[in-house]
Scaffold this active site. Structure first.
Site: not given
Ligand code: ARG
Length: 400
Positions: A16, A97, A126, A177
């Site tokens: 991506d 983040r 995110d 992912s």
């Molecule tokens: N659900 C978790 C969060 O919002 C992790 C998201 C991470 N992304 C992934 N590709 N698994 O912090």
């Protein structure tokens, strides 16, 4: 005229974010894309990622080594806050983040960019964390999120990339992912989208299956100074080494896996698997030490703060006034949270079996049932009379 002239893009080396480079230039008329990859201790080679950005059309490819900053200024405060979203997820992804957002904002200033960009879709947390953190740090900076608008499926995204010489991922078959940093791994999608389906063993990388863990328990000791982990088994360690070594020993015993259905800020429930061996045990041990060193009222009051703190971090409000106020509160509570916690690791369990502190409020003279008991038993009667008085009066009025 494009949407921006020069853009700093948060770059991971994945499909991506790689496709974002030609997309920003071709579809949105961006003149120059500068990529920024952050080393957060994900254990990946950064040099191939740096080169991949250039091959994908970046004008400049930056790498920021921020693992230490990540641990000291994002993970450690979260440990002091015993931060667990929905009482389970220690925010390993969420904590990264705001740091990446800060790097983007700083790079935009340094290189005179008129926008920053990220590769988040429109369904996750995110995007919120990036957008809000960036707005907090520089309210005038434009944020571009191509993947939120391009409407391409996974296959279409890969095909688009191939047109611009972006090699499709090695494991095209991997349906997951995955987000990873020193604190842990977050895994979603593929067969995990069915909450009834048990996660296949292949998704794990930091923790062993119970069947493969040692048949003998292992004891470890974690030392804290003012709520910050500093020692492992009596040895003073650099923050990065402490987390690294702890991930290793804890993961070996199959501790640190979380399988949960969580509530995203955007209203969607999602099934998420986490591997967070060190972070989870550090929070448990820290909480244990607090039980010895905080007064009852502070400890109880702090639980509510911790929940609010966890939600703020999850919901992208790291750089918010309420978060700053909670930081001040939590910092104040940690002054005397120093000492050592002993943990028994065995077959997927981390059991807190010992705790000690020179600031301990535990008083053997008061607690003992033995002969040297100092507690004034007679005083209890008067105390209970006063304590129970409102209930007694209420009962007399209502039960007559
Ligand atoms: N659900 C978790 C969060 O919002 C992790 C998201 C991470 N992304 C992934 N590709 N698994 O912090």
């Amino acid at each position: 005229m494009g949407r921006a002239n020069r853009v700093v893009l948060a770059y991971s080396g994945g499909v991506d974010t790689s496709v974002c480079i030609p997309y920003l230039k071709q579809e949105w008329g961006v003149q120059e894309v500068i990529t920024l990859a952050a080393n957060l201790g994900q254990g990946e080679e950064l040099e191939p990622i740096r080169e991949k950005a250039l091959k994908s059309g970046a004008a400049k490819s930056l790498v920021a080594d921020v693992t230490e900053e990540f641990v000291k200024h994002y993970a450690f405060p979260a440990i002091q806050a015993n931060a667990l979203y929905e009482n389970r997820y220690p925010l390993s992804t969420a904590l990264a983040r705001p740091l990446i957002a800060k790097l983007l904002v700083d790079a935009a200033a340094e290189y005179g960019a008129d926008a920053v960009a990220h590769g988040c879709t429109g369904k996750g947390n995110d995007q919120v964390r990036f957008d809000v953190a960036i707005a907090a740090l520089n309210p005038n900076l434009k944020v571009l999120a191509p993947a939120r608008e391009w409407g391409m499926s996974r296959e279409e995204t890969i095909a688009y990339g191939e047109r611009f010489g972006i090699a499709s991922p090695v494991k095209k078959a991997s349906p997951y992912s995955i987000d990873r940093n020193l604190l842990g791994r977050s895994i979603e999608a593929g067969s995990l989208e069915d909450p009834w389906v048990e996660p296949p063993e292949e998704i794990y990388a930091m923790t062993k299956a119970i069947g493969d863990t040692p048949n003998e328990p292992e004891y470890i000791e974690i030392g804290f100074e003012q709520g910050i982990p500093t020692h492992l088994n009596g040895q003073s360690l650099h923050p990065i080494d402490l987390i690294t070594q702890l991930n290793q020993v804890v993961g070996t015993h199959g501790v640190g896996r979380i399988d949960m259905v969580e509530n995203r800020l955007v209203g969607i429930k999602s099934r998420e698997i986490y591997e967070v061996p060190a972070l989870l045990v550090l929070i448990q041990a820290h909480r244990e030490l607090e039980s010895l060193t905080l007064t009852a009222d502070v400890a109880h009051y702090k639980r509510g703060m911790e929940d609010t703190y966890s939600q703020l971090v999850y919901n992208g409000l790291w750089y918010s006034p309420l978060k700053a106020a909670l930081d001040a509160f939590i910092h104040q509570t940690q002054e005397r949270v120093s000492g050592t916690v002993r943990i028994k690791l065995f077959k997927g369990n981390a059991v807190m079996v010992g705790r000690q502190s020179s600031n301990s409020l535990y008083s053997p003279d008061l607690a003992t049932y033995g002969a040297d008991d100092q507690f004034d038993h007679k005083a209890a009667e008067g105390f209970i009379y006063v304590w129970g008085l409102p209930t007694r009066v209420w009962s007399q009025r209502n039960k007559g």
